[in-house]
Design an enzyme around this catalytic site. Structure first.
Site, PDB file in Angstrom:
ATOM      1  N   HIS A  17      46.169  50.270  41.334  1.00 29.87           N
ATOM      2  CA  HIS A  17      46.612  48.871  41.430  1.00 29.87           C
ATOM      3  C   HIS A  17      47.895  48.789  42.277  1.00 29.87           C
ATOM      4  O   HIS A  17      48.039  47.916  43.130  1.00 29.87           O
ATOM      5  CB  HIS A  17      46.949  48.295  40.051  1.00 29.87           C
ATOM      6  CG  HIS A  17      45.790  48.125  39.119  1.00 29.87           C
ATOM      7  ND1 HIS A  17      45.802  48.599  37.829  1.00 29.87           N
ATOM      8  CD2 HIS A  17      44.595  47.505  39.258  1.00 29.87           C
ATOM      9  CE1 HIS A  17      44.670  48.282  37.219  1.00 29.87           C
ATOM     10  NE2 HIS A  17      43.914  47.622  38.067  1.00 29.87           N
ATOM     11  N   LYS A  41      37.715  40.472  28.449  1.00 32.70           N
ATOM     12  CA  LYS A  41      37.917  41.823  27.921  1.00 32.70           C
ATOM     13  C   LYS A  41      38.849  41.747  26.717  1.00 32.70           C
ATOM     14  O   LYS A  41      39.560  40.766  26.550  1.00 32.70           O
ATOM     15  CB  LYS A  41      38.566  42.711  28.989  1.00 32.70           C
ATOM     16  CG  LYS A  41      37.724  42.876  30.253  1.00 32.70           C
ATOM     17  CD  LYS A  41      38.468  43.694  31.295  1.00 32.70           C
ATOM     18  CE  LYS A  41      37.695  43.793  32.594  1.00 32.70           C
ATOM     19  NZ  LYS A  41      38.453  44.421  33.675  1.00 32.70           N
ATOM     20  N   ARG A  90      36.941  49.585  44.984  1.00 26.96           N
ATOM     21  CA  ARG A  90      36.917  51.031  44.801  1.00 26.96           C
ATOM     22  C   ARG A  90      35.626  51.654  45.316  1.00 26.96           C
ATOM     23  O   ARG A  90      35.617  52.664  45.953  1.00 26.96           O
ATOM     24  CB  ARG A  90      37.056  51.383  43.321  1.00 26.96           C
ATOM     25  CG  ARG A  90      38.466  51.383  42.855  1.00 26.96           C
ATOM     26  CD  ARG A  90      38.539  51.390  41.365  1.00 26.96           C
ATOM     27  NE  ARG A  90      38.031  50.141  40.813  1.00 26.96           N
ATOM     28  CZ  ARG A  90      38.170  49.765  39.580  1.00 26.96           C
ATOM     29  NH1 ARG A  90      38.766  50.554  38.722  1.00 26.96           N
ATOM     30  NH2 ARG A  90      37.693  48.624  39.165  1.00 26.96           N
ATOM     31  N   SER A 128      41.902  51.472  34.657  1.00 29.82           N
ATOM     32  CA  SER A 128      42.721  51.386  33.445  1.00 29.82           C
ATOM     33  C   SER A 128      42.003  52.033  32.268  1.00 29.82           C
ATOM     34  O   SER A 128      42.642  52.592  31.368  1.00 29.82           O
ATOM     35  CB  SER A 128      43.025  49.919  33.123  1.00 29.82           C
ATOM     36  OG  SER A 128      43.743  49.319  34.175  1.00 29.82           O
TER      37      SER A 128
HETATM   38  P1  ADP Z   1      40.167  47.659  35.949  1.00 28.14           P
HETATM   39  O1  ADP Z   1      38.834  47.533  36.636  1.00 28.14           O
HETATM   40  O2  ADP Z   1      40.841  48.983  36.186  1.00 28.14           O
HETATM   41  O3  ADP Z   1      40.225  47.174  34.531  1.00 28.14           O
HETATM   42  P2  ADP Z   1      41.472  45.203  36.804  1.00 28.14           P
HETATM   43  O4  ADP Z   1      40.541  44.204  36.267  1.00 28.14           O
HETATM   44  O5  ADP Z   1      42.853  45.151  36.282  1.00 28.14           O
HETATM   45  O6  ADP Z   1      41.074  46.722  36.730  1.00 28.14           O
HETATM   46  O7  ADP Z   1      41.443  45.156  38.386  1.00 28.14           O
HETATM   47  C1  ADP Z   1      42.140  44.249  39.157  1.00 28.14           C
HETATM   48  C2  ADP Z   1      41.804  44.465  40.615  1.00 28.14           C
HETATM   49  O8  ADP Z   1      42.264  45.756  41.029  1.00 28.14           O
HETATM   50  C3  ADP Z   1      40.331  44.446  40.959  1.00 28.14           C
HETATM   51  O9  ADP Z   1      40.205  43.858  42.244  1.00 28.14           O
HETATM   52  C4  ADP Z   1      39.958  45.904  41.022  1.00 28.14           C
HETATM   53  O10 ADP Z   1      38.851  46.136  41.864  1.00 28.14           O
HETATM   54  C5  ADP Z   1      41.222  46.488  41.602  1.00 28.14           C
HETATM   55  N1  ADP Z   1      41.407  47.904  41.277  1.00 28.14           N
HETATM   56  C6  ADP Z   1      41.316  48.472  40.060  1.00 28.14           C
HETATM   57  N2  ADP Z   1      41.543  49.799  40.123  1.00 28.14           N
HETATM   58  C7  ADP Z   1      41.789  50.079  41.436  1.00 28.14           C
HETATM   59  C8  ADP Z   1      42.069  51.288  42.165  1.00 28.14           C
HETATM   60  N3  ADP Z   1      42.114  52.462  41.550  1.00 28.14           N
HETATM   61  N4  ADP Z   1      42.262  51.195  43.497  1.00 28.14           N
HETATM   62  C9  ADP Z   1      42.168  49.991  44.109  1.00 28.14           C
HETATM   63  N5  ADP Z   1      41.892  48.831  43.496  1.00 28.14           N
HETATM   64  C10 ADP Z   1      41.708  48.860  42.172  1.00 28.14           C
END
Ligand code: ADP
Length: 161
Positions: A17, A41, A90, A128
């Protein structure tokens, strides 16, 4: 002024992130990292904790600010005067859902565009969920989450023994 919103659950924020935040902060004049409250979630960390984590690890970026919202995303973006939603991609597995969301948001608010940044190859595997799992087993988290928040993450999750 180019204003963007990077939404997500950030439960907790990971190095993946943070890499997206860093790159977005170079592309836009102002970036709001928005912890979305109603993402369907059941988060482990409270909204306040998640916003605090993001603010702490992004303090070196002068144009980044963390907030939370329980509004419809496009309404939140409009309220900030933003025209862009930033998303990290990703893998192919992210694509279907993100494409659908981007098109839905475009229908709702044609003036707002979603900008996809490809995940850094170092972090394509990282989520996460992985972080929470590793923390429960007291694994070394330095490759997964920003150092500043490791004690807080372990405090809440690393109590498996
Ligand atoms: P997660 O899927 O880890 O629960 P979130 O819902 O918080 O994550 O994701 C928020 C945004 O960050 C989404 O656009 C997701 O694709 C992106 N994201 C999550 N993990 C990564 C990563 N390792 N690298 C790049 N972008 C990411």
């Amino acid at each position: 002024m180019r204003i963007a919103v990077y939404p997500g659950s950030f439960d907790p924020i990971t190095l993946g992130h943070l890499n997206i935040v860093k790159r977005a902060s170079r592309l836009f004049d102002k970036v709001y990292v928005c912890v979305m409250v109603n993402s369907g979630k059941s988060p482990v960390f409270t909204v306040e904790e998640r916003v605090d984590f993001v603010n702490r690890v992004t303090s070196k970026y002068g144009n980044v600010e963390a907030e939370s919202s329980d509004s419809l995303l496009v309404d939140y973006v409009k309220s900030k005067g933003g025209l862009f939603i930033v998303k990290g991609l990703r893998a192919l597995s992210d694509f279907d859902m993100e494409f659908q969301m981007a098109l839905t948001n475009k229908k709702l608010e044609p003036g707002i565009d979603t900008v996809f940044l490809t995940a850094d190859e170092k972090y394509t595997y990282l989520s996460s969920t992985i972080v929470r799992e590793m923390a429960m087993y007291h694994a070394d988290l330095t490759k997964f989450v920003p150092r500043e928040i490791i004690p807080d993450v372990l405090e809440k999750l690393g109590k498996a023994d």
